[in-house]
Every structure is written in C-alpha cells, then in structure tokens.
Motif scaffolding. Structure first.
Motif, PDB file in Angstrom:
ATOM      1  N   THR A 111       0.847  -1.205   0.000  1.00 47.15           N
ATOM      2  CA  THR A 111       0.000   0.000   0.000  1.00 47.15           C
ATOM      3  C   THR A 111       0.882   1.256   0.000  1.00 47.15           C
ATOM      4  O   THR A 111       0.634   2.210  -0.739  1.00 47.15           O
ATOM      5  N   TRP A 112       1.936   1.234   0.821  1.00 45.27           N
ATOM      6  CA  TRP A 112       2.860   2.386   0.823  1.00 45.27           C
ATOM      7  C   TRP A 112       3.530   2.547  -0.528  1.00 45.27           C
ATOM      8  O   TRP A 112       3.803   3.665  -0.980  1.00 45.27           O
ATOM      9  N   SER A 113       3.778   1.414  -1.173  1.00 47.93           N
ATOM     10  CA  SER A 113       4.389   1.478  -2.500  1.00 47.93           C
ATOM     11  C   SER A 113       3.448   2.209  -3.468  1.00 47.93           C
ATOM     12  O   SER A 113       3.878   3.037  -4.279  1.00 47.93           O
ATOM     13  N   GLN A 114       2.140   1.901  -3.352  1.00 49.30           N
ATOM     14  CA  GLN A 114       1.155   2.587  -4.218  1.00 49.30           C
ATOM     15  C   GLN A 114       1.093   4.079  -3.893  1.00 49.30           C
ATOM     16  O   GLN A 114       1.026   4.928  -4.781  1.00 49.30           O
ATOM     17  N   ILE A 115       1.096   4.375  -2.598  1.00 44.90           N
ATOM     18  CA  ILE A 115       1.028   5.789  -2.175  1.00 44.90           C
ATOM     19  C   ILE A 115       2.235   6.542  -2.732  1.00 44.90           C
ATOM     20  O   ILE A 115       2.119   7.661  -3.244  1.00 44.90           O
ATOM     21  N   GLU A 116       3.383   5.879  -2.607  1.00 47.20           N
ATOM     22  CA  GLU A 116       4.633   6.473  -3.099  1.00 47.20           C
ATOM     23  C   GLU A 116       4.562   6.724  -4.612  1.00 47.20           C
ATOM     24  O   GLU A 116       4.902   7.801  -5.097  1.00 47.20           O
ATOM     25  N   LYS A 117       4.067   5.706  -5.324  1.00 51.00           N
ATOM     26  CA  LYS A 117       3.973   5.814  -6.781  1.00 51.00           C
ATOM     27  C   LYS A 117       3.056   6.964  -7.176  1.00 51.00           C
ATOM     28  O   LYS A 117       3.292   7.665  -8.169  1.00 51.00           O
ATOM     29  N   ALA A 118       2.005   7.162  -6.396  1.00 53.62           N
ATOM     30  CA  ALA A 118       1.054   8.229  -6.695  1.00 53.62           C
ATOM     31  C   ALA A 118       1.596   9.602  -6.293  1.00 53.62           C
ATOM     32  O   ALA A 118       0.913  10.618  -6.434  1.00 53.62           O
ATOM     33  N   GLY A 119       2.819   9.613  -5.738  1.00 56.04           N
ATOM     34  CA  GLY A 119       3.435  10.892  -5.369  1.00 56.04           C
ATOM     35  C   GLY A 119       2.893  11.461  -4.075  1.00 56.04           C
ATOM     36  O   GLY A 119       3.009  12.670  -3.830  1.00 56.04           O
ATOM     37  N   HIS A 120       2.312  10.615  -3.229  1.00 55.87           N
ATOM     38  CA  HIS A 120       1.728  11.126  -1.984  1.00 55.87           C
ATOM     39  C   HIS A 120       2.551  10.780  -0.755  1.00 55.87           C
ATOM     40  O   HIS A 120       2.029  10.704   0.353  1.00 55.87           O
ATOM     41  N   ARG A 121       3.822  10.535  -0.979  1.00 53.95           N
ATOM     42  CA  ARG A 121       4.744  10.329   0.142  1.00 53.95           C
ATOM     43  C   ARG A 121       5.985  11.148  -0.166  1.00 53.95           C
ATOM     44  O   ARG A 121       6.403  11.216  -1.317  1.00 53.95           O
ATOM     45  N   PRO A 122       6.572  11.797   0.863  1.00 51.60           N
ATOM     46  CA  PRO A 122       7.773  12.586   0.599  1.00 51.60           C
ATOM     47  C   PRO A 122       8.854  11.694  -0.018  1.00 51.60           C
ATOM     48  O   PRO A 122       8.799  10.466   0.123  1.00 51.60           O
ATOM     49  N   PRO A 123       9.855  12.305  -0.658  1.00 49.74           N
ATOM     50  CA  PRO A 123      10.824  11.481  -1.405  1.00 49.74           C
ATOM     51  C   PRO A 123      11.838  10.731  -0.543  1.00 49.74           C
ATOM     52  O   PRO A 123      12.750  10.124  -1.079  1.00 49.74           O
TER      53      PRO A 123
END
Ligand SMILES: Nc1ncnc2c1ncn2[C@@H]1O[C@H](COP(=O)(O)OP(=O)(O)OP(=O)(O)O)[C@@H](O)[C@H]1O
Length: 579
Positions: free
Chosen positions: A62-74
């Motif tokens: 799920t975090w991977s998806q959030i990251e992919k969507a650009g909704h997690r800091p880099p």
C-alpha cells in the motif's frame, strides 16, 4: 490484501477527494493519514481485526502505491549506512521488488513452504530486512537471532525450533557447521556473502538471478509470523510465537504516538537485528510509512552513534537505556543534530538522571516505553502527554494494564504488585500466541483475568506506572521491599557511577540486604574504595529512603549483560547466593 481490509483502505483512499475511477476521472489519490488511521483504529480495538492480513502485501505494498502516486515525501523507505560509509537506499517500490525476488529464493531455491521455520542470524546488513519481508510474502516463519550466538546457543535454538533453514554470514557459518549434524531438522544453509562456501547456497547469487514476480501468500491474521527467543535475562530463552496481525497491526500506535513517526521521518533504532526490538522498529516504522535508518555499527560506540546523528538527517532515535547512559558520558554540546526531533528509550529502566542529562544537553525529551517480546508496547510516555521522571508512563491502548496480586486481583493505586495485562474476557489481538511447545509455561503466565508479565511496579493516582524490577529482582530486606531500579537510579546521580546493578545478597540478620555492583567513571577509578563506598552509601541515603542504601558495595570493571545489552542481575544474584 485481506478482502475486508482492502475494502476499508480503499474506502479511506477514495473518500479523500471524491474521485471515482468509473466516471473516467483520475484514480483516487491515496491519503496516507487515512490509511494509517484505519490501521490505528484496528490496533486500538476500535475496528475489528481482518480475517486475512499480511504485512508485506497489505501495508508495504500500500505504501508502495502511495509512493507511486506521489503522496509520500521522497525520503527512502530504507536507508543503510555501512561501517566504511557505503550506502543502500530503497524506496517502498524497490523494497517490494527486492523482497519478491528474495521470496522466490526462499520458496524455489530453498524449497521452503508456508509454516516452515527459518532462522535468520545476520548483523545489521540490508539483507536482514529483505529476508524478513520475504518471509512474510512466503508465509515462512522467521526466527531472528543475534550474531554473538555461540555454538551451544545455536544448537539450543535450532533444536528447540526445529528450523529447516538457517540464513547467516561468514562469521557465524563455522559455528553452524560445528553443530548442524546435531540438528536433524536443518535442511538448508543459506549464506549472505560475496564468496561461496561448501555446503551452503549463496543468497546474493540466487537473488541476482531470481524473478521479481511473486504472488504474496494470503495469510490468515492468526497464522504464525515469527518466533522470538527472549533475551534470557532470567533463565533459558523462551520461544514466543507471534501471528501475522499481532505484530503486523499491533505497532501502529507505538510507531505513531510513542516513537512519533510519520511518512516524512527517518527513524534510527540502534538495536541489534536479533533482538525483538528490531521487529518492533520494522513494524512501527513501516506501518507509518517512515524510513528505517540503519547503521552497520559493528560495535556500540558512543562517538560513532553521535557522529551518525550529526551527519544524517535522522529525525527519530530509539535506544536501550544502556546506550543513552553511554551517550551522556560524552560532551554532547560538541555535536549538532540537525534533524533530530524525537527520542525514546525502552527495554530497560531509564534512570531519571540519564533522561535529565540528555534533555539538558540536547534540548530533547526522552520518552520511555515498556513492553516484552510477548507483547507490543504496554506502557509509555506517549508524545504530547506530561512526563513524570522515573515513570514508564501510562497504559497504551488497547491494553488494559493493572497492578495485580499473585491471583490476578486488582490492587489499589500506590500498592506494589505484578504488572498484569487483561486477557479476559477478550485477549487483545496484539499479543503472542503462546510459548511454543510449552503449554504449561503459557498457562502459568495467566492468573485470573490477567497475563502476568513477571515485572513488579505500582500505579499512582494518575495512572502512571513506576517500575520496581522483575519479580525475582525485588529485594526483601527485613520485610522492606526494595526495587533495584530505584537504588540504581539514585546511584546514577553520583558522578563516580558509570553504571550499576543492584541485587540481593545473603545476610545472617536481615535475611537479605542490598548489594550494589558498580562500574566507576574513569575519573574515580583510583579513589580510595572504602571512602568511596561510604560516600556512595551516604549519597543513596540522601536521595532516596535511607533503608534502601546498599549495605554491600563491590566495584567491578563491567556488568554481565545479555547480547541485547541488558544488565543480567540474575547472574550477580546467583553468584551472591552461591547458586
Ligand atoms: N521501560 C522499561 N523499564 C524497565 N524494564 C523494562 C522496560 N522495558 C522492558 N523492560 C524489561 O524487559 C523485559 C522484556 O524483555 P524481553 O522480552 O527481551 O525478555 P527478557 O525478560 O529480557 O528475557 P527473559 O524472559 O528470557 O528473561 C520486561 O519484562 C522488563 O523486565
């Protein structure tokens, strides 16, 4: 993802901006806070535990998806720094890919099946985290161990757990070879190394060749996840079995509110990989989308820790009290921690003096937490709550924590007793399944409606817990009950004392008396021992109730400790009583 949980998370994701993919608009952007609050609601017992749960699939992916969507800091999900400065950084996506490859190594090359047990003994190498996640993906039950294990320790653990596979590095391989013929269940030996070794498969070589396609096992929440051997502070280590959900969903609150993590944080816990605190860190950090920072740290060295804190943008730090005791011996004003904003300590009593010195020199509060291998966080000073110096804080939900007598009856506030966690009528889900192969021991830990931790404390009028010691550590001198921690904390306030362990010692009149084993600070090592003994005794009489002062004092060069760094009072006590 378990169907139920997938539904909850997807609803949380969709409700954020009202987008609907079926209407041809953009897919719903994931909202980290909503995802985490759903997990936190489960953790705190406000929502039911899903029937199916797998941390790798339901949380990490799920975090991977959030990251992919650009909704997690880099910031990365994982950041490793080697002893010589080499670095490894993985995003959640890269972690997912590498751990899928590692899952194929476990399933294909090693032939491990769901439910098979696998010992994992590695120093702080990136592969430890990769293989831990791979074991979740495959349903293989992981058994971590520390690298200092001797042949005898290894044999005990491999025989007791009937592990089919061991994964380790070059330093431990000879010890495994020396005892492997005595461990009939052991079928596969996997080496994490750049070189090969006869009789071992090479993990790094297999990983390079492995496919990144892997379908995560659909595990039930109650399926076995891991087996942790306790530290052995009090006796032979016990095998504590945890389920997919107990640790996978049980650390969201710990991560959010005690170690205070969000998806923009970089969290360093200096713990060894073999100790349960490494699992606490993994689940606390990654359920909150934070980055796990690891320094290879071949040995615990105060200067290396302080330099690392100054060099890297670490925001949150957690160490056992022993490490903070070491750190405050240094001149902390010489270091500038640019990003550090939150510090915590657990696993051992934190002496108020150490907490105060840390705060004075760094300006940062140190929040103490308490728990066991069998549990998640039981009590803590959660972020934003008032701290009472010397207290472990209050009960952490969903646990109902009480001070109980030996039959499990709740004692009045202020009275010393056992720390008990309520397990009836409802056993919290974030609790160990049992001690493996030891139903008697499992049953013996429950009295009335409570699980008895084996630790003694009292609760004050405000609900704060004050730790006295493990059951066996409490000293009974002429009917006065004395907790070793209080005496050790008093001693810690004296500049001569680097660290100390307080135990009972036989006495013909009083039955037993307080004896302190003291490691002196270098500046005091040449002082007259008799005069220093008197000075320290007077000091304890001044800062705590006089009857608690150590009637016997021994100056020693070091204290016996477990591999996780905790003081083993039981060894000193046995020595005193000739056991
Ligand atoms: N904040 C704390 N203050 C005091 N003691 C703590 C704290 N946190 C943890 N502990 C001690 O650590 C224990 C849990 O540690 P762990 O699960 O590693 O097993 P262990 O008790 O050290 O090993 P064993 O059960 O084999 O003797 C607790 O029961 C408690 O005695």
């Amino acid at each position: 993802m378990g169907l139920w949980l997938r539904g909850v998370v997807l609803r949380a994701l969709r409700s954020s901006r009202g987008f609907c993919a079926s209407h041809g608009r953009l897919p719903p952007p994931p909202v980290p806070q909503k995802v985490v609050s759903t997990w936190e609601a489960i953790n705190q017992g406000r929502q039911p535990v899903p029937e199916y749960f797998n941390f790798a699939h339901d949380v990490l992916d799920t975090w991977s998806q959030i990251e992919k969507a650009g909704h997690r800091p880099p910031n990365p999900a994982f950041w490793w720094v080697g002893a010589t400065g080499a670095e490894v950084k993985w995003s959640f996506e890269e972690l997912g890919k590498q751990s899928r490859k590692a899952a194929n190594v476990l399933g294909d090359a090693c032939g491990l099946q769901p439910g098979d047990r696998m010992m994992l003994v590695l120093p702080r190498l990136p592969e430890w985290w990769l293989i831990s996640v791979a074991s979740m993906r495959t349903g293989v039950v992981v058994i971590p161990g520390v690298s200092q294990l001797t042949e005898k320790d290894l044999k005990y653990r491999l025989q007791a757990s009937r592990a089919k596979c061991i994964i380790t590095d070059d330093s431990l391989a000879p010890r495994v070879e020396a005892i492997s013929t005595d461990c009939p269940s052991l079928q596969t030996k996997l080496l994490v190394s750049d070189s090969s070794r006869p009789g071992w498969m090479n993990f790094r070589a297999l990983l390079r060749e492995a496919s990144a396609e892997h379908s995560c096992l659909r595990t039930q929440s109650r399926d076995s996840l891991a087996i942790y051997f306790t530290s052995g502070t009090t006796g032979a280590p016990k095998m504590v079995e945890h389920s997919q959900c107990s640790y996978g969903l049980g650390f969201v609150t710990c991560g959010r509110q005690w170690v205070a993590l969000t998806e923009s944080d970089i969290f360093w816990n200096t713990t060894d990989t073999g100790w349960v605190k490494a699992a606490w860190t993994l689940f606390s950090a990654w359920s909150n989308g934070a980055c796990i920072f690891v320094h290879e740290l071949p040995r615990v060295d105060a200067k290396v820790i302080l330099n690392t804190l100054s060099t890297f943008p670490i925001t949150n730090l957690c160490c056992v009290a022993t490490v903070y005791r070491l750190l405050v011996q240094e001149d902390l004003t010489r270091y500038k921690f640019q990003s550090l904003r939150h510090c915590s300590s657990g696993g051992e009593a934190l002496n108020p003096d150490v907490r105060e010195k840390w705060k004075l020199q760094t300006g940062l509060e140190l929040l103490e937490g308490y728990g066991q291998s069998e549990t998640v966080l039981i009590c803590a000073n959660l972020k934003g709550t008032p701290i009472k110096s010397g207290s472990m804080g209050k009960a952490v939900p969903p646990y109902d924590v009480q001070i109980v007598d030996d039959e499990g009856n709740i004692l009045p506030r202020g009275e010393e007793g056992n720390i008990g966690v309520r397990v009836r009528p409802i056993r919290p889900f974030c609790f160990f399944n049992h001690y493996l192969d030891n139903p008697e021991k499992t049953a013996a830990t429950e009295k009335g409606d409570f699980y008895i931790t084996g630790d003694r404390a009292y609760m004050d009028e405000d609900g704060y817990f004050w730790f006295m010691g493990r059951n066996d550590d409490v000293i009974n001198s002429s009917s006065y009950r004395i907790g070793p921690v209080e005496v050790e904390s008093a001693l810690a306030e004296h500049p001569a004392v680097l660290e100390s362990a307080v135990v009972s010692s036989p006495d013909p009149i009083r039955g037993e008396v307080v004896k302190a084993f003291i490691v002196l600070s270098p500046e005091y090592s040449s002082h007259d021992p008799e005069a220093l003994t008197r000075e320290l005794q007077d000091h304890v009489k001044r800062v705590t109730a006089p009857y608690k002062y150590p009637r016997k004092v021994a100056f020693v060069s070091e204290l016996p400790k477990t591999v996780s760094g905790k003081i083993q009072r039981s060894k000193l006590r046995n020595q005193e009583w000739g056991r």
